[in-house]
Design a protein around this motif. Structure first.
Motif, mmCIF file in Angstrom:
data_model
loop_
_atom_site.group_PDB
_atom_site.id
_atom_site.type_symbol
_atom_site.label_atom_id
_atom_site.label_comp_id
_atom_site.label_asym_id
_atom_site.label_seq_id
_atom_site.Cartn_x
_atom_site.Cartn_y
_atom_site.Cartn_z
ATOM 1 N N GLY A 61 11.419 -7.717 -4.957
ATOM 2 C CA GLY A 61 11.648 -9.045 -5.494
ATOM 3 C C GLY A 61 10.474 -9.471 -6.345
ATOM 4 N N TRP A 62 10.779 -10.129 -7.461
ATOM 5 C CA TRP A 62 9.710 -10.618 -8.334
ATOM 6 C C TRP A 62 9.851 -12.119 -8.508
ATOM 7 C CZ3 TRP A 62 9.546 -13.387 -12.864
ATOM 8 C CH2 TRP A 62 8.289 -13.487 -13.481
ATOM 9 N N SER A 63 8.717 -12.793 -8.508
ATOM 10 C CA SER A 63 8.672 -14.231 -8.746
ATOM 11 C C SER A 63 7.409 -14.553 -9.529
ATOM 12 C CB SER A 63 8.696 -15.003 -7.420
ATOM 13 O OG SER A 63 7.660 -14.547 -6.563
ATOM 14 N N ARG A 64 7.364 -15.740 -10.106
ATOM 15 C CA ARG A 64 6.190 -16.117 -10.899
ATOM 16 C C ARG A 64 4.966 -16.297 -10.021
ATOM 17 N NH1 ARG A 64 7.052 -21.178 -14.290
ATOM 18 N NH2 ARG A 64 4.994 -20.547 -15.040
ATOM 19 N N SER A 65 5.165 -16.827 -8.816
ATOM 20 C CA SER A 65 4.060 -17.036 -7.877
ATOM 21 C C SER A 65 4.264 -16.159 -6.654
ATOM 22 C CB SER A 65 3.977 -18.511 -7.477
ATOM 23 O OG SER A 65 5.204 -18.948 -6.927
ATOM 24 N N VAL A 104 16.700 -1.461 -5.902
ATOM 25 C CA VAL A 104 17.267 -2.671 -6.506
ATOM 26 C C VAL A 104 16.144 -3.686 -6.672
ATOM 27 C CG1 VAL A 104 18.932 -4.554 -6.250
ATOM 28 C CG2 VAL A 104 19.515 -2.257 -5.417
ATOM 29 N N THR A 105 16.128 -4.361 -7.804
ATOM 30 C CA THR A 105 15.127 -5.406 -8.046
ATOM 31 C C THR A 105 15.819 -6.742 -8.254
ATOM 32 O OG1 THR A 105 13.341 -4.031 -8.918
ATOM 33 C CG2 THR A 105 13.461 -6.274 -9.740
ATOM 34 N N LEU A 106 15.321 -7.764 -7.602
ATOM 35 C CA LEU A 106 15.756 -9.139 -7.782
ATOM 36 C C LEU A 106 14.680 -9.885 -8.557
ATOM 37 C CD1 LEU A 106 18.346 -10.554 -6.409
ATOM 38 C CD2 LEU A 106 17.696 -8.357 -5.436
ATOM 39 N N LEU A 107 15.036 -10.427 -9.706
ATOM 40 C CA LEU A 107 14.126 -11.302 -10.428
ATOM 41 C C LEU A 107 14.461 -12.732 -10.034
ATOM 42 C CD1 LEU A 107 14.040 -9.711 -14.011
ATOM 43 C CD2 LEU A 107 12.651 -9.173 -11.997
ATOM 44 N N GLY A 108 13.565 -13.328 -9.252
ATOM 45 C CA GLY A 108 13.804 -14.664 -8.717
ATOM 46 C C GLY A 108 13.930 -14.605 -7.213
#
Length: 308
Positions: free
Chosen positions: A160-164, A135-139
């Protein structure tokens, strides 16, 4: 006495008046809470962006604007708002989002829709275990982090992915353009919980949707503009995306003729994933006013450059 102006739709005043007074008393704050303070006498504004208050120029002694909404994209561009702006991080809203996201991830993981619709034959199909379902969480803000940790506790391998850059125990944290590609490439279920900013608009588009494993599922309780709608509908038609559960949209209420309503592989929910609770939100507001009066740093201060 601390003068607090409440600026939101009339129904919100009826919802928040007593919880705010109770929270102020609990925090030991002497507050005059009104709808009609003289602007130059206001110390804090409890605010919803859809209120009549749009010009903050007369609020010359205001120490902070305390948003009732988690999202601040409808106010960050207001050039008259020069004082500190705090977004709402409400424990009740967070709990509601965690429950909604976890429920819909499990719905997809266990293929509950199939069990409901296939009632005419005995056809056992055993789902994988959670540790076999990436599962991937964007944010990875307050809501994204809470949801990621909840899913990880069940056993899902969560990215999990975030801009920073971020670091969260038990979560594979990625960032930047290459990190986004990696995060999507293995995601059988994608949950979007990013803010609505120019940098996140259409983050799921034809190119990024093509990176997903074929048949991946999309869950969007974040913001409507995160998804290129035409690209998602095309991906649903080809089977690149197996199903999408959408709670937020560019236009709300969703128009009756919108193709999402009729698409067999789309579930529409009417912006109900999470709601700010007056009791817990009032305590968050009271705490920020206490901090302001004590000369302490405000919680959840908005970065105007980033837009959240």
């Amino acid at each position: 006495m601390i003068n607090v102006q409440f600026a939101a739709l009339p129904a919100r005043w009826e919802t928040y008046r007593e919880p705010l007074k109770a929270a102020f008393n609990k925090a030991g704050l002497k507050v005059d809470l009104r709808l009609d303070h003289a602007p130059d006498q206001v110390d804090y504004v409890v605010y919803a962006p859809n209120s009549d208050l749009q010009d903050f120029t007369p609020y010359t002694r205001c120490k902070a604007v305390l948003n009732l909404w988690a999202g601040v994209e409808k106010i960050t561009g207001n050039q008259t708002l020069t004082m500190p702006l705090c977004r709402m991080v409400d424990p009740g809203l967070t709990a509601g989002m965690v429950e909604w996201v976890t429920g819909h991830v499990l719905r997809y993981h266990l293929d509950i829709d199939r069990s409901i619709t296939v009632q005419d034959r005995w056809e056992p199909i055993v789902p994988p275990l959670a540790f076999e379902r990436p599962v991937t969480l964007l944010g990875l803000g307050a809501l994204g982090s809470a949801c990621a940790q909840s899913l990880a506790r069940i056993g899902f391998p969560v990215t999990g992915w975030s801009r920073s850059p971020k670091s969260i125990d038990g979560i594979t944290c990625l960032h930047g353009d290459e990190g986004l590609k990696q995060a999507l490439s293995t995601a059988e279920i994608v949950v979007l919980l990013l803010p609505d900013t120019p940098a996140t608009t259409n983050i799921l588009n034809a190119e990024t949707l093509s990176l997903l494993p074929k048949g991946a599922r999309i869950i969007n309780p974040g913001r409507g503009p995160l998804i290129d709608d035409a690209a998602l509908l095309a991906a649903l038609d080809t089977g690149q995306v197996g199903h999408a559960t959408l709670d937020v949209f560019r236009v709300e209420p969703l128009p009756a003729d919108d193709p999402y309503w009729a698409h067999p592989n789309v579930t529409v929910t009417p912006h109900i994933a999470a709601e700010t609770r007056a009791s817990t939100a009032s305590e968050a507001i009271a705490e920020n006013i206490r901090r302001g009066e004590a000369g302490e740093a405000f919680l959840n201060l908005v970065n105007r450059d980033l837009g959240y």
